[in-house]
Write an enzyme that holds these catalytic residues in place. Structure first.
Site, PDB file in Angstrom:
ATOM      1  CB  SER A 134      40.520  -1.651 -17.141  1.00 45.89           C
ATOM      2  OG  SER A 134      40.728  -3.046 -17.337  1.00 45.89           O
ATOM      3  CE1 TYR A 151      45.684  -0.768 -16.940  1.00 46.95           C
ATOM      4  CE2 TYR A 151      44.297  -2.678 -16.501  1.00 46.95           C
ATOM      5  CZ  TYR A 151      44.623  -1.591 -17.282  1.00 46.95           C
ATOM      6  OH  TYR A 151      43.884  -1.307 -18.402  1.00 46.95           O
TER       7      TYR A 151
END
Ligand code: NAP
Length: 248
Positions: free
Chosen positions: A143, A157
């Protein structure tokens, strides 16, 4: 023999788009999901309508026994596996570090990191020439958060995806002479349901101003990069992390 690719977390979003792009390119598919059986079955039906084989397998990628059972079914019903997309991943509610608890982190590492390592381990045991396999390719979902840190949103995350970048590099070099290429894609803000899981369902639409291209990306645009990394067109590419971020 058609290539056979397992896509984890393929019942919706980037995973589902990836399955359909791969089916159009001639792959047979394993459609993994965790909770939404009807959505996974619908994705598999679309694969079959494109003339390819599809096997739907429920497995929480963080559960070792479930992952081993999934690979045993692939071996028995479709094998041999030639590709893996480690797509299953979760966020959690938007929070600062000083508001987070350990249970949240344990689940985040279990799905995003252990799940990816576990599925990669089982794929390597089947695809690496060291184990008698014929080679293959693995694509991990990182990501843009790995570069940006996601402050005040979900730095846990972001940290899990930073670990995915490092894992990609290490595994790529470990397997480079064994016929298995390992790469990652690093999506930016993509219009999927994942933002609702973080408590911000409109995030993709409202983030346009943060993105140099002025818009969120689509799951199909991420799938196109994954398709390339799984194909022979990227035969000399391993250990790479491809940004699909609209310039962010
Ligand atoms: P999504 O729309 O939330 O879909 C997630 C998928 O993963 C669903 O099919 C879900 O299945 C499955 N899943 C969740 N937990 C699982 C588990 N423990 N085991 C197996 N499957 C599981 O997510 P997405 O936006 O498509 O994201 C896909 C990947 O791209 C993730 O790794 C995410 O971190 C990464 N990514 C997304 C964005 C973005 O902006 N969307 C940006 C950067 C990176 P069920 O519904 O059946 O539970």
């Amino acid at each position: 023999m058609a290539p056979l690719t397992l896509v984890t977390g393929a019942s919706r979003g980037i995973g589902a788009a990836c399955v359909l792009a791969l089916a159009r390119a001639g792959h047979d598919l394993v459609v993994n999901y965790s909770r939404d059986a009807a959505a996974a079955a619908s994705v598999a039906e679309q694969v079959r309508a494109l003339g390819r084989r599809a096997l739907v397998v429920q497995a929480d990628v963080a559960d070792e026994a479930a992952v081993l059972a999934m690979f045993a079914r692939i071996d028995a019903e479709l094998g041999p596996l030639t590709g893996l997309v480690n797509n299953a991943g979760i966020v959690a509610m938007k929070a600062r570090l000083d508001e987070m608890d350990v249970a949240r982190w344990q689940r985040m590492w279990a799905v995003n990191l252990t799940g990816s390592l576990l599925c990669a381990r089982e794929a390597v045991r089947r695809m690496s020439t060291r184990h008698g396999g014929n080679g293959g390719a693995i694509v991990n979902l990182s990501s843009a958060a790995a570069k940006l840190g996601a402050p005040a949103n979900y730095i846990d995350y972001a940290a899990s995806k930073g670990a995915i970048d490092t894992f990609t590099l290490g595994l790529a070099r470990e397997l480079a002479a064994e016929g298995v290429r390992v790469n990652a894609v690093r999506p930016g803000i993509i219009d999927t349901d994942i933002h609702a899981s973080g408590g911000d369902p409109d995030r993709a639409r409202q983030s346009a101003g943060l993105i140099p291209m002025g818009r969120a990306g689509s799951a199909d645009e991420v799938a196109a990069a994954i398709l390339w990394l799984l194909s022979d067109a990227s035969s000399y590419t391993t250990g790479s992390v491809v940004d699909v971020t609209g310039g962010r």
